[in-house]
Design a protein around this motif. Structure first.
Motif, mmCIF file in Angstrom:
data_model
loop_
_atom_site.group_PDB
_atom_site.id
_atom_site.type_symbol
_atom_site.label_atom_id
_atom_site.label_comp_id
_atom_site.label_asym_id
_atom_site.label_seq_id
_atom_site.Cartn_x
_atom_site.Cartn_y
_atom_site.Cartn_z
ATOM 1 N N GLU A 80 -22.285 1.867 -2.616
ATOM 2 C CA GLU A 80 -21.910 2.022 -1.274
ATOM 3 C C GLU A 80 -21.581 0.883 -0.579
ATOM 4 O O GLU A 80 -21.241 0.989 0.132
ATOM 5 N N ASN A 81 -21.901 -0.604 -1.390
ATOM 6 C CA ASN A 81 -21.327 -1.355 -0.880
ATOM 7 C C ASN A 81 -19.833 -2.048 -1.231
ATOM 8 O O ASN A 81 -19.255 -2.912 -1.160
ATOM 9 N N LEU A 82 -19.326 -1.150 -2.160
ATOM 10 C CA LEU A 82 -17.931 -1.521 -2.368
ATOM 11 C C LEU A 82 -17.281 -1.471 -1.413
ATOM 12 O O LEU A 82 -16.907 -0.171 -0.653
ATOM 13 N N ASP A 83 -15.982 -2.508 -1.369
ATOM 14 C CA ASP A 83 -14.948 -1.649 -0.017
ATOM 15 C C ASP A 83 -13.805 -0.597 -0.094
ATOM 16 O O ASP A 83 -12.595 -1.297 -1.347
ATOM 17 N N VAL A 84 -14.177 -0.240 0.713
ATOM 18 C CA VAL A 84 -13.525 1.492 -0.031
ATOM 19 C C VAL A 84 -11.214 0.468 0.083
ATOM 20 O O VAL A 84 -11.024 0.637 -0.161
ATOM 21 N N ASP A 85 -11.444 0.081 1.315
ATOM 22 C CA ASP A 85 -10.481 -0.185 1.443
ATOM 23 C C ASP A 85 -9.264 -1.350 0.276
ATOM 24 O O ASP A 85 -8.870 -0.974 -0.229
ATOM 25 N N ALA A 86 -10.226 -2.555 0.224
ATOM 26 C CA ALA A 86 -9.786 -3.322 -1.424
ATOM 27 C C ALA A 86 -9.617 -2.755 -2.139
ATOM 28 O O ALA A 86 -9.004 -3.155 -3.157
ATOM 29 N N ALA A 87 -10.472 -1.820 -2.611
ATOM 30 C CA ALA A 87 -10.459 -0.667 -3.705
ATOM 31 C C ALA A 87 -9.576 -0.452 -3.744
ATOM 32 O O ALA A 87 -8.424 -0.039 -5.160
ATOM 33 N N VAL A 88 -9.244 0.766 -3.049
ATOM 34 C CA VAL A 88 -7.939 1.808 -2.764
ATOM 35 C C VAL A 88 -6.617 0.764 -3.009
ATOM 36 O O VAL A 88 -6.037 1.422 -3.527
ATOM 37 N N ASP A 89 -7.014 -0.415 -2.142
ATOM 38 C CA ASP A 89 -5.350 -1.430 -2.524
ATOM 39 C C ASP A 89 -5.127 -1.828 -4.247
ATOM 40 O O ASP A 89 -4.344 -1.030 -4.212
ATOM 41 N N LEU A 90 -6.578 -1.604 -4.148
ATOM 42 C CA LEU A 90 -6.139 -2.462 -5.839
ATOM 43 C C LEU A 90 -5.859 -1.714 -6.925
ATOM 44 O O LEU A 90 -4.697 -1.717 -8.003
ATOM 45 N N ILE A 91 -5.809 -0.160 -6.155
ATOM 46 C CA ILE A 91 -6.021 1.151 -7.722
ATOM 47 C C ILE A 91 -4.417 1.962 -7.038
ATOM 48 O O ILE A 91 -3.602 1.668 -8.194
ATOM 49 N N ILE A 92 -4.348 1.235 -5.536
ATOM 50 C CA ILE A 92 -3.522 1.619 -5.603
ATOM 51 C C ILE A 92 -1.888 0.637 -6.198
ATOM 52 O O ILE A 92 -0.686 1.256 -6.740
ATOM 53 N N ALA A 93 -1.605 0.002 -6.232
ATOM 54 C CA ALA A 93 -1.421 -1.263 -6.747
ATOM 55 C C ALA A 93 -1.123 -1.624 -8.028
ATOM 56 O O ALA A 93 -0.810 -1.660 -8.513
ATOM 57 N N ALA A 94 -2.403 -0.861 -8.680
ATOM 58 C CA ALA A 94 -2.194 -0.981 -10.373
ATOM 59 C C ALA A 94 -1.633 0.500 -10.680
ATOM 60 O O ALA A 94 -0.830 0.211 -11.716
ATOM 61 N N ALA A 95 -2.151 1.078 -9.974
ATOM 62 C CA ALA A 95 -0.875 2.904 -10.279
ATOM 63 C C ALA A 95 0.709 1.839 -10.698
ATOM 64 O O ALA A 95 1.555 2.537 -11.525
ATOM 65 N N ASP A 96 0.837 1.743 -9.459
ATOM 66 C CA ASP A 96 2.475 1.240 -9.280
ATOM 67 C C ASP A 96 2.593 0.415 -9.875
ATOM 68 O O ASP A 96 4.087 0.911 -10.384
ATOM 69 N N GLY A 97 2.136 -0.139 -10.636
ATOM 70 C CA GLY A 97 2.884 -1.536 -11.233
ATOM 71 C C GLY A 97 2.557 -0.676 -12.452
ATOM 72 O O GLY A 97 3.276 -1.434 -13.609
ATOM 73 N N LEU A 98 1.070 -0.272 -13.303
ATOM 74 C CA LEU A 98 1.432 0.267 -14.258
ATOM 75 C C LEU A 98 2.414 2.004 -14.851
ATOM 76 O O LEU A 98 3.285 1.652 -15.811
ATOM 77 N N GLN A 99 3.563 1.878 -14.252
ATOM 78 C CA GLN A 99 4.449 3.355 -13.432
ATOM 79 C C GLN A 99 5.605 2.256 -14.118
ATOM 80 O O GLN A 99 5.871 2.488 -14.783
#
Length: 111
Positions: free
Chosen positions: A54-73
């Motif tokens: 529950e303590n996960l920073d949702v916005d930070a996690a979302v930003d990291l996932i999107i950045a990783a997905a874009d970079g991996l593509q």
């Protein structure tokens, strides 16, 4: 490692589209808003089921996932042996592990 930079065509289009008058500006703005909202829902759902803490920073996690997905593509376009799904699953697993550490602060000290 980071000092050398090769400009990819897709990054160039995205960068150019950041200017409001560019024809692709609206497309990328809407795309990222849509992707962010879907990822926010996925993270909130994972928090509700206990998969993510529950303590996960949702916005930070979302930003990291999107950045990783874009970079991996980008990487996959150059090297088709890259397994984007596997890499993103590893990121998710890492986020899950870290998100639960905050719930059990003694677990970090015990290591």
């Amino acid at each position: 490692m980071f000092s050398e930079s090769r400009e990819s065509p897709s990054r160039k289009v995205i960068a150019e589209a950041s200017v409001g008058r560019h024809p692709a500006h609206e497309f990328f703005t809407e795309r990222y808003a849509w992707v962010r909202e879907r990822m926010r829902r996925a993270v909130h759902h994972a928090q509700a089921t206990g998969e993510l803490g529950e303590n996960l920073d949702v916005d930070a996690a979302v930003d990291l996932i999107i950045a990783a997905a874009d970079g991996l593509q980008q990487q996959w376009l150059l090297d088709r042996s890259i397994d984007m799904v596997e890499r993103l699953q590893r990121l998710w697993t890492g986020l899950a592990a870290v998100s639960h550490l905050a719930e059990h602060p003694g677990a970090v000290a015990a290591r």
